[in-house]
Design a protein around this motif. Structure first.
Motif, short mmCIF file in Angstrom:
data_model
loop_
_atom_site.label_atom_id
_atom_site.label_comp_id
_atom_site.label_asym_id
_atom_site.label_seq_id
_atom_site.Cartn_x
_atom_site.Cartn_y
_atom_site.Cartn_z
N LEU A 235 -18.90 95.36 51.62
CA LEU A 235 -18.44 94.05 51.13
C LEU A 235 -19.35 92.94 51.64
O LEU A 235 -19.69 92.01 50.91
N ARG A 236 -19.77 93.03 52.91
CA ARG A 236 -20.65 92.00 53.46
C ARG A 236 -22.03 92.03 52.79
O ARG A 236 -22.63 90.99 52.53
N SER B 266 -21.73 90.36 49.52
CA SER B 266 -21.58 88.93 49.72
C SER B 266 -22.92 88.26 50.03
O SER B 266 -23.23 87.18 49.50
N ILE B 267 -23.72 88.90 50.85
CA ILE B 267 -25.04 88.34 51.22
C ILE B 267 -25.97 88.34 50.01
O ILE B 267 -26.68 87.37 49.75
N ALA C 216 -25.03 85.60 47.63
CA ALA C 216 -25.36 84.25 48.12
C ALA C 216 -26.86 84.04 48.25
O ALA C 216 -27.31 82.93 48.55
N ASP D 211 -33.79 91.30 54.94
CA ASP D 211 -32.83 90.27 55.37
C ASP D 211 -31.40 90.79 55.46
O ASP D 211 -30.48 90.04 55.75
N GLU E 66 -30.23 92.60 59.83
CA GLU E 66 -29.86 91.80 61.00
C GLU E 66 -28.44 91.22 60.92
O GLU E 66 -27.69 91.32 61.89
N PRO E 67 -28.02 90.66 59.77
CA PRO E 67 -26.68 90.06 59.73
C PRO E 67 -25.56 91.05 60.01
O PRO E 67 -24.52 90.69 60.54
N THR F 183 -26.74 82.41 61.18
CA THR F 183 -28.11 82.27 60.66
C THR F 183 -28.03 81.89 59.19
O THR F 183 -27.06 82.21 58.51
N SER G 283 -29.16 83.05 56.49
CA SER G 283 -28.95 84.08 55.47
C SER G 283 -27.50 84.51 55.34
O SER G 283 -27.14 85.13 54.35
N THR G 284 -26.67 84.21 56.33
CA THR G 284 -25.27 84.63 56.23
C THR G 284 -24.31 83.45 56.07
O THR G 284 -23.11 83.65 56.06
N VAL G 285 -24.83 82.21 55.99
CA VAL G 285 -23.94 81.08 55.76
C VAL G 285 -23.22 81.29 54.43
O VAL G 285 -23.83 81.70 53.44
N ASP G 286 -21.92 81.04 54.42
CA ASP G 286 -21.10 81.17 53.21
C ASP G 286 -20.94 82.61 52.75
O ASP G 286 -20.50 82.86 51.63
N THR G 287 -21.31 83.57 53.58
CA THR G 287 -21.05 84.96 53.21
C THR G 287 -19.87 85.46 54.03
O THR G 287 -19.38 84.78 54.92
N LEU G 288 -19.44 86.64 53.70
CA LEU G 288 -18.23 87.19 54.27
C LEU G 288 -18.39 87.50 55.76
O LEU G 288 -19.29 88.22 56.16
N ALA G 289 -17.48 86.95 56.59
CA ALA G 289 -17.50 87.23 58.03
C ALA G 289 -16.97 88.64 58.29
O ALA G 289 -16.26 89.21 57.47
#
Lengths: 116, 116
Positions: free
Chosen positions: A45-46, A49-50, A53, A63, A66-67, B17, B19-25
């Motif tokens: 899911l993440r 989402s990435i 976006a 990219d 790392e997240p 970071t 690249s993950t702003v506004d993406t699923l936590a």
């Protein structure tokens, strides 16, 4: 052709017992569950989402590691599941692979739930 | 309160970071995946479909075993997962338990996918 593209809403045979008329047939249920399984993982899911976006609606695999705090092989494993299920497309450009969301794929998956 | 009722869309912290702003936590992804896992099973999809098509939007557990070709304990196991996740409610009336779809639950689950 991906599994998502081949999925169709199949009518239940008229020979079924009254209680299951117009309900989900076994084979169709198997196909829907297989899609939802591809989504039913927090890392996948993440990743979706990435990618969604990302600039231009795509993300470089460089990219995506790392997240999530995962190793490259694990991320590649999850990306392959999403590609095989028809949620992402993969394009190799130079050293890196770039992933894009298949237009309408998430909406189609959502429709498999609301049309039960 | 079910897990479905406690699920909220949580914003990602601004410290992330780019690249993950506004993406699923991560935590939100865990919660969404848990719901989708409850749906990502062919027998559970069929149970939801049969309950949804039932008279008055409900079905007696006595009518849920035969269409699936599974034993009563297995059907009860799947029904419990659907109740715990917030998709079904269970009401005991006399000898039998009756299951109803929680209004809006399927639409909420679909929204977890389209809002990635």
């Amino acid at each position: 052709m991906t599994a998502l593209q081949t999925l169709e809403l199949t009518p239940v045979d008229a020979c079924c017992t009254p209680s299951t008329v117009d309900t989900l047939a076994a084979e169709e249920a198997q196909q829907r569950a297989a899609f939802l399984k591809a989504l039913a993982d927090p890392n996948r899911l993440r990743l979706l989402s990435i990618v969604k976006a990302g600039q231009g609606g795509e993300a470089c695999v460089c990219d995506l590691t790392e997240p999530l705090g995962l190793g490259q092989p694990t991320v590649s494993h999850h990306l392959k599941i999403l590609v095989d299920a028809g949620f992402l497309t993969r394009e190799k450009r130079g050293t890196w692979a770039y992933y894009s969301l298949v237009p309408g794929a998430l909406e189609q998956a959502a429709g498999l739930i609301t049309s039960l």
